[in-house]
Design a protein around this motif. Structure first.
Motif, PDB file in Angstrom:
ATOM      1  N   MET A  81      55.022 -26.358  41.700  1.00 25.22           N
ATOM      2  CA  MET A  81      56.245 -26.896  41.465  1.00 25.22           C
ATOM      3  C   MET A  81      56.560 -27.329  43.119  1.00 25.22           C
ATOM      4  O   MET A  81      56.298 -26.524  44.006  1.00 25.22           O
ATOM      5  CB  MET A  81      57.261 -26.007  41.151  1.00 25.22           C
ATOM      6  N   THR A  82      57.112 -28.303  43.302  1.00 31.38           N
ATOM      7  CA  THR A  82      57.734 -28.620  44.655  1.00 31.38           C
ATOM      8  C   THR A  82      59.068 -29.096  44.345  1.00 31.38           C
ATOM      9  O   THR A  82      59.758 -29.592  43.399  1.00 31.38           O
ATOM     10  CB  THR A  82      56.788 -29.597  45.154  1.00 31.38           C
ATOM     11  N   TYR A  83      59.888 -29.472  45.850  1.00 29.24           N
ATOM     12  CA  TYR A  83      61.208 -30.112  45.332  1.00 29.24           C
ATOM     13  C   TYR A  83      61.177 -31.265  46.759  1.00 29.24           C
ATOM     14  O   TYR A  83      60.552 -31.167  47.722  1.00 29.24           O
ATOM     15  CB  TYR A  83      62.196 -29.123  45.594  1.00 29.24           C
ATOM     16  N   ILE A  84      62.418 -32.149  46.420  1.00 29.37           N
ATOM     17  CA  ILE A  84      62.768 -32.631  47.642  1.00 29.37           C
ATOM     18  C   ILE A  84      64.359 -32.529  47.552  1.00 29.37           C
ATOM     19  O   ILE A  84      65.266 -32.300  46.722  1.00 29.37           O
ATOM     20  CB  ILE A  84      62.538 -34.067  47.356  1.00 29.37           C
TER      21      ILE A  84
ATOM     22  N   MET B 275      68.173 -33.757  48.218  1.00 32.91           N
ATOM     23  CA  MET B 275      69.095 -34.981  47.705  1.00 32.91           C
ATOM     24  C   MET B 275      70.539 -34.745  48.198  1.00 32.91           C
ATOM     25  O   MET B 275      70.896 -33.496  48.286  1.00 32.91           O
ATOM     26  CB  MET B 275      68.812 -35.137  46.124  1.00 32.91           C
ATOM     27  N   PRO B 276      71.362 -35.640  48.244  1.00 33.61           N
ATOM     28  CA  PRO B 276      72.683 -35.340  48.612  1.00 33.61           C
ATOM     29  C   PRO B 276      73.430 -34.393  47.626  1.00 33.61           C
ATOM     30  O   PRO B 276      74.110 -33.568  48.231  1.00 33.61           O
ATOM     31  CB  PRO B 276      73.289 -36.826  48.333  1.00 33.61           C
ATOM     32  N   GLY B 277      73.192 -34.111  46.365  1.00 36.99           N
ATOM     33  CA  GLY B 277      73.569 -33.403  45.492  1.00 36.99           C
ATOM     34  C   GLY B 277      72.824 -32.000  45.523  1.00 36.99           C
ATOM     35  O   GLY B 277      73.384 -31.143  44.725  1.00 36.99           O
ATOM     36  N   GLY B 278      72.006 -31.576  46.238  1.00 31.80           N
ATOM     37  CA  GLY B 278      71.194 -30.594  46.140  1.00 31.80           C
ATOM     38  C   GLY B 278      69.854 -30.978  46.110  1.00 31.80           C
ATOM     39  O   GLY B 278      69.153 -31.671  46.786  1.00 31.80           O
ATOM     40  N   LEU B 279      69.035 -30.166  45.208  1.00 33.96           N
ATOM     41  CA  LEU B 279      67.303 -30.063  45.446  1.00 33.96           C
ATOM     42  C   LEU B 279      67.120 -30.886  43.650  1.00 33.96           C
ATOM     43  O   LEU B 279      67.588 -30.416  42.964  1.00 33.96           O
ATOM     44  CB  LEU B 279      66.865 -28.753  45.446  1.00 33.96           C
ATOM     45  N   ALA B 280      65.996 -31.775  43.990  1.00 29.98           N
ATOM     46  CA  ALA B 280      65.250 -32.196  42.712  1.00 29.98           C
ATOM     47  C   ALA B 280      63.924 -31.323  42.795  1.00 29.98           C
ATOM     48  O   ALA B 280      63.136 -31.335  43.434  1.00 29.98           O
ATOM     49  CB  ALA B 280      65.255 -33.672  42.663  1.00 29.98           C
ATOM     50  N   TYR B 281      63.664 -31.003  41.738  1.00 30.86           N
ATOM     51  CA  TYR B 281      62.379 -30.097  41.406  1.00 30.86           C
ATOM     52  C   TYR B 281      61.231 -30.832  40.768  1.00 30.86           C
ATOM     53  O   TYR B 281      61.745 -31.623  39.866  1.00 30.86           O
ATOM     54  CB  TYR B 281      62.388 -28.725  40.872  1.00 30.86           C
ATOM     55  N   TRP B 282      59.983 -30.874  41.281  1.00 36.43           N
ATOM     56  CA  TRP B 282      58.853 -31.578  40.594  1.00 36.43           C
ATOM     57  C   TRP B 282      57.721 -30.896  40.251  1.00 36.43           C
ATOM     58  O   TRP B 282      57.428 -30.072  40.990  1.00 36.43           O
ATOM     59  CB  TRP B 282      58.522 -32.873  41.517  1.00 36.43           C
ATOM     60  N   VAL B 283      57.272 -31.059  39.064  1.00 37.61           N
ATOM     61  CA  VAL B 283      56.026 -30.249  38.664  1.00 37.61           C
ATOM     62  C   VAL B 283      55.081 -31.318  38.342  1.00 37.61           C
ATOM     63  O   VAL B 283      55.449 -32.193  37.516  1.00 37.61           O
ATOM     64  CB  VAL B 283      56.445 -29.474  37.368  1.00 37.61           C
ATOM     65  N   ALA B 284      53.913 -31.119  38.934  1.00 36.11           N
ATOM     66  CA  ALA B 284      52.865 -32.186  38.187  1.00 36.11           C
ATOM     67  C   ALA B 284      51.573 -31.264  37.682  1.00 36.11           C
ATOM     68  O   ALA B 284      51.460 -30.033  38.317  1.00 36.11           O
ATOM     69  CB  ALA B 284      52.360 -32.803  39.614  1.00 36.11           C
ATOM     70  N   VAL B 285      50.752 -31.990  37.034  1.00 42.25           N
ATOM     71  CA  VAL B 285      49.720 -31.077  36.258  1.00 42.25           C
ATOM     72  C   VAL B 285      48.409 -32.037  36.830  1.00 42.25           C
ATOM     73  O   VAL B 285      48.614 -33.528  36.441  1.00 42.25           O
ATOM     74  CB  VAL B 285      49.644 -30.873  34.718  1.00 42.25           C
ATOM     75  N   MET B 286      47.394 -31.402  37.271  1.00 43.16           N
ATOM     76  CA  MET B 286      46.288 -32.207  38.046  1.00 43.16           C
ATOM     77  C   MET B 286      44.953 -31.718  37.709  1.00 43.16           C
ATOM     78  O   MET B 286      44.610 -30.392  37.355  1.00 43.16           O
ATOM     79  CB  MET B 286      46.606 -32.110  39.460  1.00 43.16           C
ATOM     80  N   ASP B 287      43.930 -32.476  37.283  1.00 47.30           N
ATOM     81  CA  ASP B 287      42.624 -31.852  37.044  1.00 47.30           C
ATOM     82  C   ASP B 287      41.984 -31.532  38.358  1.00 47.30           C
ATOM     83  O   ASP B 287      41.914 -32.519  39.247  1.00 47.30           O
ATOM     84  CB  ASP B 287      41.894 -32.974  36.256  1.00 47.30           C
ATOM     85  N   SER B 288      41.537 -30.369  38.385  1.00 47.64           N
ATOM     86  CA  SER B 288      41.329 -30.071  39.892  1.00 47.64           C
ATOM     87  C   SER B 288      39.844 -30.827  40.285  1.00 47.64           C
ATOM     88  O   SER B 288      39.735 -30.698  41.523  1.00 47.64           O
ATOM     89  CB  SER B 288      40.861 -28.518  39.839  1.00 47.64           C
ATOM     90  N   ALA B 289      39.061 -31.019  39.244  1.00 46.78           N
ATOM     91  CA  ALA B 289      37.629 -31.635  39.678  1.00 46.78           C
ATOM     92  C   ALA B 289      38.042 -33.053  40.314  1.00 46.78           C
ATOM     93  O   ALA B 289      37.409 -33.338  41.384  1.00 46.78           O
ATOM     94  CB  ALA B 289      36.992 -31.580  38.573  1.00 46.78           C
ATOM     95  N   SER B 290      38.901 -33.870  39.593  1.00 51.80           N
ATOM     96  CA  SER B 290      38.855 -35.456  40.018  1.00 51.80           C
ATOM     97  C   SER B 290      40.335 -35.628  40.969  1.00 51.80           C
ATOM     98  O   SER B 290      40.229 -36.590  41.529  1.00 51.80           O
ATOM     99  CB  SER B 290      38.875 -36.185  38.600  1.00 51.80           C
ATOM    100  N   ARG B 291      41.057 -34.530  40.787  1.00 52.81           N
ATOM    101  CA  ARG B 291      42.247 -34.913  41.348  1.00 52.81           C
ATOM    102  C   ARG B 291      43.315 -35.695  40.680  1.00 52.81           C
ATOM    103  O   ARG B 291      44.140 -36.366  41.258  1.00 52.81           O
ATOM    104  CB  ARG B 291      42.169 -35.196  43.095  1.00 52.81           C
ATOM    105  N   TYR B 292      42.854 -35.982  39.570  1.00 49.18           N
ATOM    106  CA  TYR B 292      43.706 -37.026  38.791  1.00 49.18           C
ATOM    107  C   TYR B 292      44.906 -36.109  37.980  1.00 49.18           C
ATOM    108  O   TYR B 292      44.943 -35.222  37.535  1.00 49.18           O
ATOM    109  CB  TYR B 292      42.905 -37.195  37.345  1.00 49.18           C
ATOM    110  N   VAL B 293      46.188 -36.861  38.552  1.00 48.23           N
ATOM    111  CA  VAL B 293      47.323 -36.457  38.007  1.00 48.23           C
ATOM    112  C   VAL B 293      47.645 -36.711  36.555  1.00 48.23           C
ATOM    113  O   VAL B 293      47.773 -37.945  36.307  1.00 48.23           O
ATOM    114  CB  VAL B 293      48.640 -36.754  38.800  1.00 48.23           C
TER     115      VAL B 293
END
Length: 231
Positions: free
Chosen positions: A63-66, A68-86
């Motif tokens: 989980m990461t975040y960016i 924004m004017p109103g606070g934070l937006a949280y982002w979650v990504a699922v990635m294959d570790s071998a290929s780096r494919y999101v």
């Protein structure tokens, strides 16, 4: 800091610098040891002494975040570790278990990993996340406390997104931010070559063929109800 002050003239020692920095509440910036919340679920780390050499062997999520004017937006990504494919990503204004589950569910429509690896964050140890892994027959793995280099690939992906996309734009609302992120992940998967794979793209590696000139698959975002049908 001591050496920098000495270059400017004053003769100071390390103890004085430490004392004055504590008094002025000036902490040094360095990676601090992370500690799990008391009572939260903790799984064993299944990546120790394990080589990741094929797709769908290990998936990782973070989980990461960016800001924004109103606070934070949280982002979650699922990635294959071998290929780096999101495989999938999602965003929310709250860092709870639902955002992790909404990123995990569509990823499972693309494939099924042997191991799903995360940090010891409370959302990843929720009953919802554990149930999804159990139904899919996936082993849950979590990094040990303070072992930030275990999920290094997914965290490196997060830094890439922040540096190459997030810091370049001034998001005003989550809607355009979501559109920009979708475009970036399509670029990351299907156009951005990786040196580790002989400058092939993550999609080339994950789907096992050179897809240049073909319609690229896209990572599944939260607001999309259509699963990724490329196998």
């Amino acid at each position: 800091m001591t050496e920098a002050l000495r270059r400017q003239g004053p003769v100071v020692n390390v103890k004085r610098v430490r004392r004055l920095m504590r008094r002025m509440a000036l902490p040094a910036l360095y990676p601090k040891r992370s500690c799990p919340v008391a009572g939260s679920y903790r799984a064993q780390n299944r990546l120790r002494r394990r080589a990741v050499d094929r797709c769908d062997q290990v998936w990782s999520s973070d989980m990461t975040y960016i800001r924004m004017p109103g606070g934070l937006a949280y982002w979650v990504a699922v990635m294959d570790s071998a290929s780096r494919y999101v495989l999938a990503w999602t965003c929310s204004n709250t860092p709870d278990a639902s955002i992790c589950a909404e990123g995990y569910r569509p990823a499972l429509s693309v494939g099924t990993p042997d191991i799903f690896h995360t940090d010891q964050g409370v959302p990843y140890g929720s009953k919802t996340m554990l149930r999804l892994s159990k139904i899919a027959g996936v082993q849950v793995s979590m990094s040990g406390a303070g072992r930030g280099y275990d999920p290094i690939l997914i965290e490196r992906r997060g830094r890439t997104v922040q540096h190459e996309e997030g810091y370049r734009r001034d998001y005003e609302t989550r809607h355009p931010a979501r559109q920009y992120r979708r475009a970036f992940f399509v670029f990351y998967n299907d156009e951005r070559p990786h040196q580790a794979w002989g400058y092939r793209t993550p999609a080339d590696v994950y789907f096992g063929s050179d897809r240049r000139g073909a319609a690229p698959p896209s990572p599944v975002p939260l607001h999309s109800t259509q699963p990724n049908t490329h196998q």
